[in-house]
Design a protein around this motif. Structure first.
Motif, PDB file in Angstrom:
ATOM      1  N   ALA A   1       0.819  -1.215   0.000  1.00  9.24           N
ATOM      2  CA  ALA A   1       0.000   0.000   0.000  1.00  9.24           C
ATOM      3  C   ALA A   1       0.850   1.260   0.000  1.00  9.24           C
ATOM      4  CB  ALA A   1      -0.931  -0.001   1.211  1.00  9.24           C
ATOM      5  N   TRP A   2       2.081   1.180   0.484  1.00  6.29           N
ATOM      6  CA  TRP A   2       2.929   2.379   0.531  1.00  6.29           C
ATOM      7  C   TRP A   2       3.241   2.871  -0.875  1.00  6.29           C
ATOM      8  CZ3 TRP A   2       3.127   4.921   4.885  1.00  6.29           C
ATOM      9  CH2 TRP A   2       2.943   4.222   6.085  1.00  6.29           C
ATOM     10  N   ALA A   3       3.474   1.940  -1.802  1.00  4.30           N
ATOM     11  CA  ALA A   3       3.714   2.337  -3.194  1.00  4.30           C
ATOM     12  C   ALA A   3       2.455   2.973  -3.773  1.00  4.30           C
ATOM     13  CB  ALA A   3       4.134   1.132  -4.027  1.00  4.30           C
ATOM     14  N   MET A   4       1.290   2.412  -3.424  1.00  2.00           N
ATOM     15  CA  MET A   4       0.033   2.982  -3.921  1.00  2.00           C
ATOM     16  C   MET A   4      -0.233   4.348  -3.316  1.00  2.00           C
ATOM     17  SD  MET A   4      -2.694  -0.134  -4.366  1.00  2.00           S
ATOM     18  CE  MET A   4      -2.575  -0.804  -2.710  1.00  2.00           C
ATOM     19  N   LEU A   5       0.295   4.577  -2.138  1.00  2.00           N
ATOM     20  CA  LEU A   5       0.131   5.876  -1.485  1.00  2.00           C
ATOM     21  C   LEU A   5       0.968   6.947  -2.188  1.00  2.00           C
ATOM     22  CD1 LEU A   5      -1.068   7.153   1.311  1.00  2.00           C
ATOM     23  CD2 LEU A   5       1.314   7.002   2.042  1.00  2.00           C
ATOM     24  N   VAL A   6       2.181   6.584  -2.595  1.00  7.25           N
ATOM     25  CA  VAL A   6       3.155   7.566  -3.086  1.00  7.25           C
ATOM     26  C   VAL A   6       3.123   7.738  -4.606  1.00  7.25           C
ATOM     27  CG1 VAL A   6       5.613   8.119  -3.235  1.00  7.25           C
ATOM     28  CG2 VAL A   6       4.674   7.173  -1.119  1.00  7.25           C
ATOM     29  N   LEU A   7       3.092   6.632  -5.356  1.00  6.67           N
ATOM     30  CA  LEU A   7       3.256   6.718  -6.811  1.00  6.67           C
ATOM     31  C   LEU A   7       2.177   7.560  -7.487  1.00  6.67           C
ATOM     32  CD1 LEU A   7       4.996   5.862  -9.216  1.00  6.67           C
ATOM     33  CD2 LEU A   7       3.572   3.806  -9.425  1.00  6.67           C
ATOM     34  N   PRO A   8       0.880   7.356  -7.212  1.00  5.61           N
ATOM     35  CA  PRO A   8      -0.120   8.215  -7.852  1.00  5.61           C
ATOM     36  C   PRO A   8       0.044   9.687  -7.482  1.00  5.61           C
ATOM     37  CG  PRO A   8      -1.153   6.237  -6.977  1.00  5.61           C
ATOM     38  CD  PRO A   8       0.243   6.275  -6.436  1.00  5.61           C
ATOM     39  N   PHE A   9       0.460   9.952  -6.251  1.00  6.79           N
ATOM     40  CA  PHE A   9       0.697  11.338  -5.837  1.00  6.79           C
ATOM     41  C   PHE A   9       1.803  11.949  -6.697  1.00  6.79           C
ATOM     42  CE2 PHE A   9       1.871  14.967  -3.366  1.00  6.79           C
ATOM     43  CZ  PHE A   9       0.753  15.307  -2.622  1.00  6.79           C
ATOM     44  N   LEU A  10       2.874  11.202  -6.904  1.00 11.12           N
ATOM     45  CA  LEU A  10       3.975  11.692  -7.734  1.00 11.12           C
ATOM     46  C   LEU A  10       3.545  11.856  -9.191  1.00 11.12           C
ATOM     47  CD1 LEU A  10       6.986   9.624  -6.309  1.00 11.12           C
ATOM     48  CD2 LEU A  10       6.412  12.020  -5.874  1.00 11.12           C
ATOM     49  N   PHE A  11       2.672  10.975  -9.654  1.00 10.22           N
ATOM     50  CA  PHE A  11       2.133  11.129 -11.009  1.00 10.22           C
ATOM     51  C   PHE A  11       1.369  12.448 -11.131  1.00 10.22           C
ATOM     52  CE2 PHE A  11       1.789   6.429 -12.580  1.00 10.22           C
ATOM     53  CZ  PHE A  11       3.152   6.426 -12.773  1.00 10.22           C
ATOM     54  N   GLY A  12       0.591  12.776 -10.092  1.00  4.43           N
ATOM     55  CA  GLY A  12      -0.168  14.025 -10.107  1.00  4.43           C
ATOM     56  C   GLY A  12       0.729  15.237 -10.157  1.00  4.43           C
ATOM     57  N   VAL A  13       1.831  15.184  -9.415  1.00  2.00           N
ATOM     58  CA  VAL A  13       2.798  16.284  -9.433  1.00  2.00           C
ATOM     59  C   VAL A  13       3.460  16.375 -10.808  1.00  2.00           C
ATOM     60  CG1 VAL A  13       4.939  17.194  -8.448  1.00  2.00           C
ATOM     61  CG2 VAL A  13       3.224  16.138  -6.953  1.00  2.00           C
ATOM     62  N   ALA A  14       3.812  15.213 -11.377  1.00  2.00           N
ATOM     63  CA  ALA A  14       4.482  15.186 -12.679  1.00  2.00           C
ATOM     64  C   ALA A  14       3.581  15.751 -13.781  1.00  2.00           C
ATOM     65  CB  ALA A  14       4.895  13.758 -13.022  1.00  2.00           C
ATOM     66  N   ALA A  15       2.262  15.534 -13.644  1.00  2.00           N
ATOM     67  CA  ALA A  15       1.327  16.008 -14.662  1.00  2.00           C
ATOM     68  C   ALA A  15       1.032  17.491 -14.536  1.00  2.00           C
ATOM     69  CB  ALA A  15       0.016  15.222 -14.575  1.00  2.00           C
ATOM     70  N   SER A  16       1.426  18.093 -13.439  1.00  2.00           N
ATOM     71  CA  SER A  16       1.195  19.529 -13.226  1.00  2.00           C
ATOM     72  C   SER A  16       2.529  20.197 -12.921  1.00  2.00           C
ATOM     73  CB  SER A  16       0.186  19.734 -12.089  1.00  2.00           C
ATOM     74  OG  SER A  16       0.598  19.077 -10.894  1.00  2.00           O
ATOM     75  N   SER A  17       2.616  20.867 -11.809  1.00  2.00           N
ATOM     76  CA  SER A  17       3.885  21.438 -11.357  1.00  2.00           C
ATOM     77  C   SER A  17       3.864  21.497  -9.839  1.00  2.00           C
ATOM     78  CB  SER A  17       4.093  22.848 -11.934  1.00  2.00           C
ATOM     79  OG  SER A  17       3.057  23.720 -11.517  1.00  2.00           O
ATOM     80  N   TRP A  18       5.025  21.362  -9.254  1.00  2.00           N
ATOM     81  CA  TRP A  18       5.084  21.332  -7.790  1.00  2.00           C
ATOM     82  C   TRP A  18       4.681  22.684  -7.211  1.00  2.00           C
ATOM     83  CZ3 TRP A  18       7.486  23.953  -3.851  1.00  2.00           C
ATOM     84  CH2 TRP A  18       7.391  23.365  -2.585  1.00  2.00           C
ATOM     85  N   GLN A  19       3.845  22.612  -6.173  1.00  2.00           N
ATOM     86  CA  GLN A  19       3.407  23.803  -5.456  1.00  2.00           C
ATOM     87  C   GLN A  19       3.569  23.552  -3.959  1.00  2.00           C
ATOM     88  OE1 GLN A  19       2.464  26.585  -7.028  1.00  2.00           O
ATOM     89  NE2 GLN A  19       2.522  25.647  -9.064  1.00  2.00           N
ATOM     90  N   PRO A  20       3.787  24.599  -3.156  1.00  2.00           N
ATOM     91  CA  PRO A  20       3.938  24.409  -1.699  1.00  2.00           C
ATOM     92  C   PRO A  20       2.766  23.676  -1.055  1.00  2.00           C
ATOM     93  CG  PRO A  20       4.632  26.611  -2.324  1.00  2.00           C
ATOM     94  CD  PRO A  20       4.046  25.992  -3.553  1.00  2.00           C
ATOM     95  N   ILE A  21       1.560  23.836  -1.608  1.00  2.00           N
ATOM     96  CA  ILE A  21       0.394  23.179  -1.023  1.00  2.00           C
ATOM     97  C   ILE A  21       0.465  21.661  -1.142  1.00  2.00           C
ATOM     98  CG2 ILE A  21      -1.034  23.225  -3.107  1.00  2.00           C
ATOM     99  CD1 ILE A  21      -3.423  23.869  -1.301  1.00  2.00           C
ATOM    100  N   HIS A  22       1.330  21.167  -2.013  1.00  2.00           N
ATOM    101  CA  HIS A  22       1.482  19.719  -2.133  1.00  2.00           C
ATOM    102  C   HIS A  22       2.004  19.101  -0.839  1.00  2.00           C
ATOM    103  CE1 HIS A  22       1.595  19.945  -6.778  1.00  2.00           C
ATOM    104  NE2 HIS A  22       0.476  19.363  -6.398  1.00  2.00           N
ATOM    105  N   ILE A  23       2.746  19.849  -0.063  1.00  2.00           N
ATOM    106  CA  ILE A  23       3.292  19.305   1.190  1.00  2.00           C
ATOM    107  C   ILE A  23       2.180  18.993   2.186  1.00  2.00           C
ATOM    108  CG2 ILE A  23       4.772  19.790   3.179  1.00  2.00           C
ATOM    109  CD1 ILE A  23       6.576  21.399   1.315  1.00  2.00           C
ATOM    110  N   PRO A  24       1.324  19.978   2.567  1.00  2.00           N
ATOM    111  CA  PRO A  24       0.231  19.618   3.487  1.00  2.00           C
ATOM    112  C   PRO A  24      -0.749  18.623   2.872  1.00  2.00           C
ATOM    113  CG  PRO A  24      -0.053  21.864   2.682  1.00  2.00           C
ATOM    114  CD  PRO A  24       1.320  21.425   2.275  1.00  2.00           C
ATOM    115  N   LEU A  25      -0.911  18.645   1.540  1.00  2.00           N
ATOM    116  CA  LEU A  25      -1.814  17.699   0.903  1.00  2.00           C
ATOM    117  C   LEU A  25      -1.286  16.274   1.051  1.00  2.00           C
ATOM    118  CD1 LEU A  25      -4.374  17.199  -0.722  1.00  2.00           C
ATOM    119  CD2 LEU A  25      -3.056  17.577  -2.819  1.00  2.00           C
TER     120      LEU A  25
END
Length: 240
Positions: A14-38
């Motif tokens: 589940a840890w990979a499922m927790l992290v990988l889609p999140f990183l995909f979302g960042v890759a498809a957009s751009s990193w923003q400070p709000i990504h940290i609390p999210l």
């Protein structure tokens, strides 16, 4: 000393499922400070759901009272902060509700290893791509949708593949079903993700070869981290 087993989920995949889609979302957009609390919020939701599901499964909520309180107290201010900062994030919660209801049902039935339960959890984990993409001010929702589909196909395949090594090791029909699934994903990848055909073929070989070896469940989990990393790097290098 209070057992950490009540605080830390024992589902390593589940840890990979927790992290990988999140990183995909960042890759498809751009990193923003709000990504940290999210991400912290997403992590705490996962940690909170673990003792909650265990409580539903066992009916002994008093055993999980402390982790529920700890994670709930940590989670509440972050949720308030995110909702105030980006009220639209609430809309992304809606599709998670019925999916989590499925998880609650299977926890109550003490059948958490059911494939439908796995698929429901996979869909929930992968949906994080969309709010991450949204707060990252992404422009192409089609790209977000394609990466969501890629993540779902990958993790469903992983769920099938892992079962051929652990609970369905002696089930030759399940093994062939897993290999056929990966073959179909690779074939579909020629049209959906042509730039990613090589990693998809590697995942097919993984599903075909590794279950025929004496690989252990622990080693399978460790190696799967490498496959997740391979897919992420492939998306960064070959997809965009």
């Amino acid at each position: 000393m209070y057992s950490m087993k009540k605080y830390i989920p024992n589902q390593h995949g589940a840890w990979a499922m927790l992290v990988l889609p999140f990183l995909f979302g960042v890759a498809a957009s751009s990193w923003q400070p709000i990504h940290i609390p999210l991400f912290i919020c997403w992590l705490l939701i996962y940690l909170f759901s673990f003792p909650l599901l265990q409580g539903v499964k066992t009916g002994k909520f008093e055993r999980y009272e402390k982790p529920l309180k700890v994670y709930g107290i940590l989670l509440l201010p972050i949720i308030v902060h995110l909702v105030i900062t980006e009220p639209a994030l609430l809309w992304f919660v809606l599709p998670l509700v019925p999916l989590f209801a499925v998880n609650l049902y299977y926890a109550k039935a003490k059948n958490e290893r059911a494939l439908l339960n796995d698929i429901s959890a996979i869909l929930a984990f992968c949906l994080i791509i969309y709010p991450v993409f949204y707060v990252g001010q992404g422009e192409s929702w089609r790209t977000a949708a394609e990466l969501f589909l890629l993540a779902v196909l990958y993790f469903v395949g992983t769920a099938l593949y892992v079962k051929t090594i652990i609970r369905e090791r002696k089930n030759i029909h399940f093994y062939y079903g897993s290999v056929l699934y990966h073959l179909l994903v690779a074939a579909a990848g020629l049209f959906l993700f042509p730039s990613l055909i090589v990693p998809l073929l590697i995942l097919l070989l993984r599903a075909a070869i590794l279950p025929r070896t004496a690989i252990t469940a622990k080693r399978t989990g460790l190696i799967e981290i490498g496959f997740s990393l391979m897919l992420y790097v492939s998306v960064l290098v070959l997809y965009f």
